[in-house]
Enzyme design. Structure first.
Site, PDB file in Angstrom:
ATOM      1  N   ASN A   1      15.693  91.656  88.876  1.00  0.00           N
ATOM      2  CA  ASN A   1      16.343  92.897  88.457  1.00  0.00           C
ATOM      3  C   ASN A   1      16.572  93.723  90.111  1.00  0.00           C
ATOM      4  O   ASN A   1      15.770  94.199  90.846  1.00  0.00           O
ATOM      5  CB  ASN A   1      15.780  93.922  87.518  1.00  0.00           C
TER       6      ASN A   1
ATOM      7  N   HIS B   1       7.604  97.142  72.108  1.00  0.00           N
ATOM      8  CA  HIS B   1       7.434  98.302  73.083  1.00  0.00           C
ATOM      9  C   HIS B   1       7.964  99.614  71.999  1.00  0.00           C
ATOM     10  O   HIS B   1       8.702  99.800  71.603  1.00  0.00           O
ATOM     11  CB  HIS B   1       8.558  98.578  74.174  1.00  0.00           C
TER      12      HIS B   1
ATOM     13  N   TYR C   1       7.374 105.744  80.437  1.00  0.00           N
ATOM     14  CA  TYR C   1       6.311 105.479  81.357  1.00  0.00           C
ATOM     15  C   TYR C   1       5.720 106.745  81.689  1.00  0.00           C
ATOM     16  O   TYR C   1       6.634 107.620  82.167  1.00  0.00           O
ATOM     17  CB  TYR C   1       6.651 104.596  82.367  1.00  0.00           C
TER      18      TYR C   1
ATOM     19  N   HIS D   1       2.274 101.346  84.978  1.00  0.00           N
ATOM     20  CA  HIS D   1       3.285 101.150  85.518  1.00  0.00           C
ATOM     21  C   HIS D   1       3.103 101.766  86.891  1.00  0.00           C
ATOM     22  O   HIS D   1       3.812 102.071  87.613  1.00  0.00           O
ATOM     23  CB  HIS D   1       4.604 101.807  84.920  1.00  0.00           C
TER      24      HIS D   1
ATOM     25  N   GLU E   1      -2.074  98.192  81.205  1.00  0.00           N
ATOM     26  CA  GLU E   1      -1.720  97.519  82.095  1.00  0.00           C
ATOM     27  C   GLU E   1      -1.197  98.015  83.529  1.00  0.00           C
ATOM     28  O   GLU E   1      -0.981  99.487  83.452  1.00  0.00           O
ATOM     29  CB  GLU E   1      -0.253  97.040  81.324  1.00  0.00           C
TER      30      GLU E   1
ATOM     31  N   GLU F   1       2.775  91.800  86.941  1.00  0.00           N
ATOM     32  CA  GLU F   1       4.246  91.463  86.781  1.00  0.00           C
ATOM     33  C   GLU F   1       5.037  91.335  87.903  1.00  0.00           C
ATOM     34  O   GLU F   1       6.246  90.861  88.033  1.00  0.00           O
ATOM     35  CB  GLU F   1       5.003  92.219  85.705  1.00  0.00           C
TER      36      GLU F   1
ATOM     37  N   ARG G   1      -0.525  89.271  84.018  1.00  0.00           N
ATOM     38  CA  ARG G   1       0.913  89.370  83.516  1.00  0.00           C
ATOM     39  C   ARG G   1       2.143  88.676  84.505  1.00  0.00           C
ATOM     40  O   ARG G   1       3.179  89.216  84.523  1.00  0.00           O
ATOM     41  CB  ARG G   1       1.351  91.015  83.512  1.00  0.00           C
TER      42      ARG G   1
ATOM     43  N   HIS H   1       4.797  88.744  81.506  1.00  0.00           N
ATOM     44  CA  HIS H   1       5.792  89.725  81.611  1.00  0.00           C
ATOM     45  C   HIS H   1       7.159  89.178  80.928  1.00  0.00           C
ATOM     46  O   HIS H   1       7.654  87.925  81.194  1.00  0.00           O
ATOM     47  CB  HIS H   1       6.308  89.919  83.313  1.00  0.00           C
TER      48      HIS H   1
ATOM     49  N   ASP I   1      14.776  92.670  81.360  1.00  0.00           N
ATOM     50  CA  ASP I   1      15.781  92.105  82.844  1.00  0.00           C
ATOM     51  C   ASP I   1      15.295  90.373  82.981  1.00  0.00           C
ATOM     52  O   ASP I   1      15.589  89.904  83.948  1.00  0.00           O
ATOM     53  CB  ASP I   1      15.453  92.889  84.059  1.00  0.00           C
TER      54      ASP I   1
END
Ligand code: CO
Length: 398
Positions: free
Chosen positions: A38, A122, A153, A206, A230, A256, A277, A306, A310
């Site tokens: 992304n 989510h 987030y 995040h 996470e 991720e 992840r 993950h 995207d």
């Protein structure tokens, strides 16, 4: 059998760019792969155009050797652009092998270890009640695990975060740790009171916190029995996960942004995480993701691949095939591509989500195709990831 050509595409059917390749052979069989990254899609596509010549004339069956041919031949190796390109090639080679064998890829990897792959969705909202309602809507649709975010987030004031990629200039979100640190445990207290202790809930920090802040939060969340917390810290600060481990028993997931097994090894060996992840799309395809999961196995680390929007449908199919097989499977992050008619036409797939479980289907190879004619209608547009600042204008850590 010989590779005769590689076609590279970047298409933007739904506001996100996807990098897709087709590897062509002299016997008419082709494989599809994906190298989406992304905000950097055009760079991966250009790199694929550069390295594709290395594949011409080789037997596509020799996946392991071709993986190392690409990995070793350039001297400069690894990093997200390189690994996304290598993953695209790896996916397409597995797709060809499956089509020739007339078997789905998960059969070639050792066969099914489970009936299907458990996924998480989510949920989010502006306050605890909105999050609860959102979680309930996922449970009603059959999801067994739900991620719970306030303002997506990082809590208050950050509802404008998703979708993560914007047209033109990057969007700016504001984050302040204090409000987030206080709000998040309150939200989980509400969710546990409303939904009970049994339902599996997770949360994504995040990477917004320092190791000390993250350890404090993980400790506050311990009574609410998270499936996992996470990305509590940035990958660059992963040694800070020791501080969380010393503070509490909240399950930790990270990875991720990892592109290499090296980034995972210390976390496995020191038993600092419970879920890894990685995405096959960003570590070097099915071939390398499988090896990382073997390395994770003796340390009781499970997969939680993950799977944000995207990472496109081909990458999702590849992740499902691998997670049908590995013994240390945990969960797959889920994006529902089937709700978009355009995506269903562009990437026809037998993949189905039933009662919170996804199955890649029994078609040969990855089971998914790519309609390159239709893709011409959805050309590439440049996009950028958002920026996060503190309220005084200072750039935040993420
Ligand atoms: Co995340």
């Amino acid at each position: 059998m010989k590779i005769t050509g590689v076609r590279v595409f970047v298409t933007r059917p739904t506001g996100l760019n996807y990098v897709v390749i087709k590897i062509l052979t002299d016997e008419g069989v082709y494989g599809v792969g994906e190298g989406s990254l992304n905000g950097n899609e055009i760079v991966v596509a250009r790199y694929l155009e550069h390295i594709k010549e290395l594949l011409i004339g080789h037997d596509p069956h020799n996946i392991e050797d071709l993986w190392h041919l690409i990995y070793r031949s350039g001297y400069w190796r690894s990093g997200p652009v390189f690994k996304a390109a290598l993953s695209a090639i790896d996916f397409a080679l597995w797709d060809i092998k499956g089509k020739v064998a007339n078997l789905p890829v998960y059969q070639l990897l050792g066969g099914a270890s489970r009936k299907a792959v458990k996924v998480y969705g989510h949920a989010g909202g502006r306050d605890a009640k909105e999050i609860e309602d959102s979680v309930r809507s996922f449970l009603e649709r059959g999801f067994k695990i739900v991620r719970c975010q306030s303002g997506d987030y990082g809590g208050s004031g950050r509802l404008d975060y998703e979708p993560p990629i914007r047209d033109g200039v990057p969007g700016t979100a504001i984050f302040e740790p204090a409000g987030y640190l206080l709000e998040t445990p309150r939200n989980f207290e509400h969710l546990r009171n409303a939904l009970g202790m049994e339902v599996e809930l997770c949360h994504d920090v995040h990477e917004q916190l320092t190791p000390t802040e993250a350890a404090w939060l993980a400790k506050q969340l311990e009574p609410y029995r998270l499936f996992f917390l996470e990305d509590p810290v940035m990958p660059e600060e992963r040694e800070g996960l020791r501080q969380i481990r010393q503070s509490c028993t909240t399950n930790i997931a990270i990875g991720e942004l990892f592109t290499d097994r090296d980034e995972c090894m210390m976390l496995f060996q020191e038993r600092l995480i419970d879920y890894i992840r990685i995405a096959p799309l960003h570590v070097g395809g099915i071939t390398e993701a499988r090896k990382i999961m073997v390395l994770a196995e003796p340390f009781s680390v499970k997969s939680a691949f993950h799977g944000a929007a995207d990472l496109g449908p081909i990458s999702q199919a590849a992740a499902l095939h691998l997670q049908m097989v590995i013994p240390n499977f945990g969960v797959q992050e889920w994006t529902d591509f089937s709700s978009s008619e355009t995506l269903c036409e562009l990437f026809p797939t037998p993949c189905k989500l039933v009662d919170g479980y996804a199955h890649p289907g029994g078609a040969p190879g990855l089971g998914i195709d790519f309609n390159e004619e239709l893709a011409k209608k959805f050309p590439y547009q440049s996009t950028y990831m958002p920026i996060v600042r503190r309220s005084d204008g200072t750039m935040h850590r993420y």
